[in-house]
Design an enzyme around this catalytic site. Structure first.
Site, PDB file in Angstrom:
ATOM      1  N   ARG B 265       0.880  -1.180   0.000  1.00 27.89           N
ATOM      2  CA  ARG B 265       0.000   0.000   0.000  1.00 27.89           C
ATOM      3  C   ARG B 265       0.918   1.230   0.000  1.00 27.89           C
ATOM      4  O   ARG B 265       1.575   1.514   0.999  1.00 27.89           O
ATOM      5  CB  ARG B 265      -0.891  -0.054   1.249  1.00 27.89           C
ATOM      6  N   HIS B 269      -3.238   4.255   5.062  1.00 27.36           N
ATOM      7  CA  HIS B 269      -4.363   3.324   5.188  1.00 27.36           C
ATOM      8  C   HIS B 269      -5.644   3.996   4.696  1.00 27.36           C
ATOM      9  O   HIS B 269      -6.380   3.461   3.887  1.00 27.36           O
ATOM     10  CB  HIS B 269      -4.511   2.886   6.649  1.00 27.36           C
ATOM     11  N   TYR B 278       5.010   5.489  11.183  1.00 34.87           N
ATOM     12  CA  TYR B 278       5.334   4.085  11.459  1.00 34.87           C
ATOM     13  C   TYR B 278       6.137   3.381  10.374  1.00 34.87           C
ATOM     14  O   TYR B 278       6.512   2.233  10.546  1.00 34.87           O
ATOM     15  CB  TYR B 278       4.055   3.291  11.769  1.00 34.87           C
TER      16      TYR B 278
END
Lengths: 336, 373
Positions: B265, B269, B278
């Site tokens: 990805r 998100h 992160y």
């Protein structure tokens, strides 16, 4: 017309629904060869085969989720949850999927599931086998919630639940599985009142006693005992606890001026709270006394030897009758 | 120990996956996938390319529309175009798809109209598209719940004796959900004609895949008695071939198949997420070099199936579609408020009917006030 137990009436109801509609199929744990832990599905595997009586792996969410998929496909699944306390692993599928898919798709997907749940206490069962989870489902829009109170009711209401294009949570009081009654399996369903309607099971003039399921029989006992003391109780079996037939309830309360709701489930935010609030909104000027609730305590279901202290019995109902009649507690039912 | 222990390399390796195109766009043989490719129709190859480009463009438009306040949320699929387009093109129109919320490319490949990409994210409806026409269940937000729906639907296909299959799309995070494990149990028990497509995009919001699994996700399925394949999710031909294999297994009555498409990805998100918290830029940069569209374009150019003019034509078509999505979004008409109470039940419901009547009267009161003013 024949006499049969409530368990046999449910069996007969499933059988006739399956004969009438090939899209009806059953899913559940142990429902095939064993015939269910209560033998409710006894003989159905032999009659309809494994493609329609599906013994499932031991996974409640899996049973419910695959039933959702079968409903997508046009089937009408009847799911058996083995015991009330085992429905919680399927809770997500019921409240997020079963209840909402019609709304989420603006009517494009129907979920004609019937979720049969052996329900309630009074049989001295082990932990997690005597729960009354109805309020969780009543609180969930998109579900209909039905409670049977005798064999004939179980037969008719289950046929109607399976025929409904809406998902129905169908509670079978396991305490009554072996109680007998007259059931006409040849009756014409078109002549029966819709499952959303309540029924007045006993006429009275002083107090309206609203209940459902196994508690109906106890309410009737209380009405008999109260009559000896000169109090006339009208007993209403809700049958449908979502939606509630408020036309019948309010008509009765406006006549009697007093209302008591009784159920096995805990009191806090329970079905009784909802009904009492609705009675207050609809019948305030008719009320002679504050409506009362007689319910299970706000505790986890107790151990079997103590369940008699949890389940509302005849005397606790009669004590509530005294409160709404504004008189000292004088009534007594069965000797303690 | 507060964090999971180190995971065997195998679980994280992105190169241990079946592919027929290298990241550089070079065709390489693969004994498991090649039989399912045969001599590919140039029309199909161009369609795969076109749909991937269109998906990326719609995805970019959705992102922009959210940033401009036109959508409440958008879940970007940039980087995952190959698995979505490749697998969907291997299906028949009758096959029923149960997607998760990131399957923009699947929606596109099924022929969605411009408005059908955005109405859910705009908050106009829970389901953006016509589920009957697209043969797709509503996009699922509850993680993994629909793996069971696909399984149940496939059990229905079995009972009907129909020549169809069901497909569930979900991410790597979903494999941690009980419902996905239960779907693997049920589908294996009944040999249901269902294909599970796990788009392993390496991250479940901020949780890396090694928090989800100690083994490659594809390695789990055989433990349920389900054959699986770990396929390069950025190789559209590999994804297409893998789905053809899985679909044929299902049609032949050989039961479920699990595909793990190893992909990435590229964006957050959702538009509410901040992936810089992160994951590091070097990782994103590494995956940039594995871009599924660039890879396929290189291959098609080498085959003489694509030139600058064709690329420009597809880009123009993508812009046109994006403009139509934007117009549909900005021009959306919100339903009358009282309709919020509609379609809760299929049959008349006394409680809700009364509630609706009361609310309609309440709303009508405002209308009368406005008339008088």
């Amino acid at each position: 017309m024949s006499t049969m137990t409530l368990a046999r009436a449910v069996n007969a109801s499933l059988r006739s629904a399956m004969m009438d509609d090939p899209r009806v199929l059953l899913l559940g744990e142990d429902i095939g060869k064993l015939g269910g832990v209560f033998r409710v599905t006894d003989g159905l595997l032999d009659q309809f085969g494994a493609a329609r009586v599906i013994d499932t792996p031991l996974a409640e969410s899996g049973i419910m989720g695959t039933a959702v998929g079968l409903a997508y496909r046009g089937y009408r699944p009847v799911v058996e949850i083995q015991f009330d306390g085992f429905v919680y692993p399927a809770f997500d599928q019921i409240v997020c999927q079963v209840a909402k898919l019609y709304y989420r798709t603006r009517g494009a997907v129907r979920m004609p599931l019937t979720i049969r749940i052996p329900w309630g206490g009074g049989i001295g069962a082990a932990e997690h086998h005597s729960e009354s989870p109805e309020a969780y489902f009543v609180h969930t829009a998109g579900l209909r919630v039905i409670a049977a109170s005798d064999p004939r009711e179980a037969y008719v209401l289950l046929r109607q639940a399976i025929a409904s294009d809406d998902p129905v949570v169908f509670f079978e009081p396991k305490r009554l599985y072996h109680s007998k009654g007259e059931v006409d399996t040849d009756l014409d369903l078109a002549d029966e009142p819709p499952m959303g309607l309540a029924r007045v099971v006993r006429d009275g003039t002083d107090v309206t006693l609203v209940t459902y399921g196994a508690q109906v029989a106890i309410a009737l006992d209380a009405a008999v005992a109260a009559e000896d003391e000169g109090v006339s109780i009208e007993v209403i079996d809700l049958r449908s606890i979502s939606p509630v037939d408020y036309r019948t309830v309010t008509a009765s309360v406006r006549k009697t001026g007093r209302a008591i709701v009784t159920h096995e489930a805990a009191r806090e935010a329970g079905v009784g709270a909802e009904i009492v609030a609705s009675i207050a909104e609809r019948c305030f000027e008719y009320l002679e006394a504050a409506p009362q609730r007689v319910t299970g305590h706000d505790i986890p279901y107790p151990p079997a030897k103590l369940e008699g202290h949890h389940l509302p019995d005849l005397d606790r109902i009669l004590a509530a009758v005294d409160r709404v009649m504004d008189r000292p507690h004088t009534l007594a039912g069965a000797a303690q | 120990m507060l964090t999971p222990a180190a995971v065997p390399d195998l679980a994280l390796s992105v190169d241990d996956a079946a592919r027929v195109l290298t990241p550089e766009g070079e065709r390489i043989p693969d004994p498991t996938l090649d039989p399912w490719l045969g001599s590919l129709d140039p029309g199909l190859l161009r369609a795969l390319y076109r749909d991937m480009v269109l998906t990326r463009r719609v995805d970019a438009e959705g992102f922009a529309l959210q940033r401009q306040g036109q959508l409440g949320l958008w879940p970007p699929c940039r980087g995952q175009e190959a698995v979505q387009i490749g697998t969907t093109h291997a299906l028949a129109a009758a096959d029923m798809i149960f997607p998760s919320y990131r399957e923009t490319g699947v929606v596109l490949a099924r022929g969605a109209r411009p408005d059908e990409f955005v109405m859910a994210w705009r908050g106009e409806a829970h389901t953006a598209y016509d589920i009957q026409r697209l043969r797709m269940a509503p996009m699922q937000v509850i993680i993994g719940a629909h793996a069971l729906h696909a399984t149940g639907y496939a059990m229905g296909i079995q009972r009907d004796g129909a020549d169809e299959i069901a497909v569930a799309y979900f991410g790597d995070g979903a494999t941690s959900q009980g419902d996905v494990s239960e779907a693997l149990v049920f589908s294996a028990s009944y040999q249901a004609p269902v294909v599970f497509v796990c788009s392993n995009n390496q991250w479940a919001i901020s949780e890396p895949v090694d928090v989800q699994s100690r083994v490659p996700l594809a390695a789990r399925a055989p433990g349920f008695g389900i054959p699986s394949m770990r396929v390069d999710g950025n190789d559209v031909l590999a994804c297409y071939a893998a789905m053809r294999w899985a679909r044929e297994r299902a049609r032949r009555g050989e039961g479920p198949t699990f595909l793990e498409a190893v992909t990435y990805r590229m964006g957050p998100h959702t538009t509410a997420d901040d992936p810089t918290r992160y994951r590091d830029a070097a990782e994103v940069e590494r995956w940039q070099r594995r871009d599924p569209i660039t890879r396929f374009e290189t291959y098609l150019r080498a085959q003489g199936l694509l030139d600058d003019d064709a690329v420009a034509e597809v880009a123009a078509a993508a812009d046109t579609l994006a403009a139509a999505v934007r117009a549909a979004c900005v021009g959306a008409q919100t339903r009358p408020g009282v309709e919020v109470l509609d379609d809760v039940y299929a049959e008349p419901h006394t409680g809700l009917a009364e509630e609706r009547r009361e609310y309609a009267e309440y709303l009508a009161g405002f209308a009368e006030t406005e008339e008088r003013a």
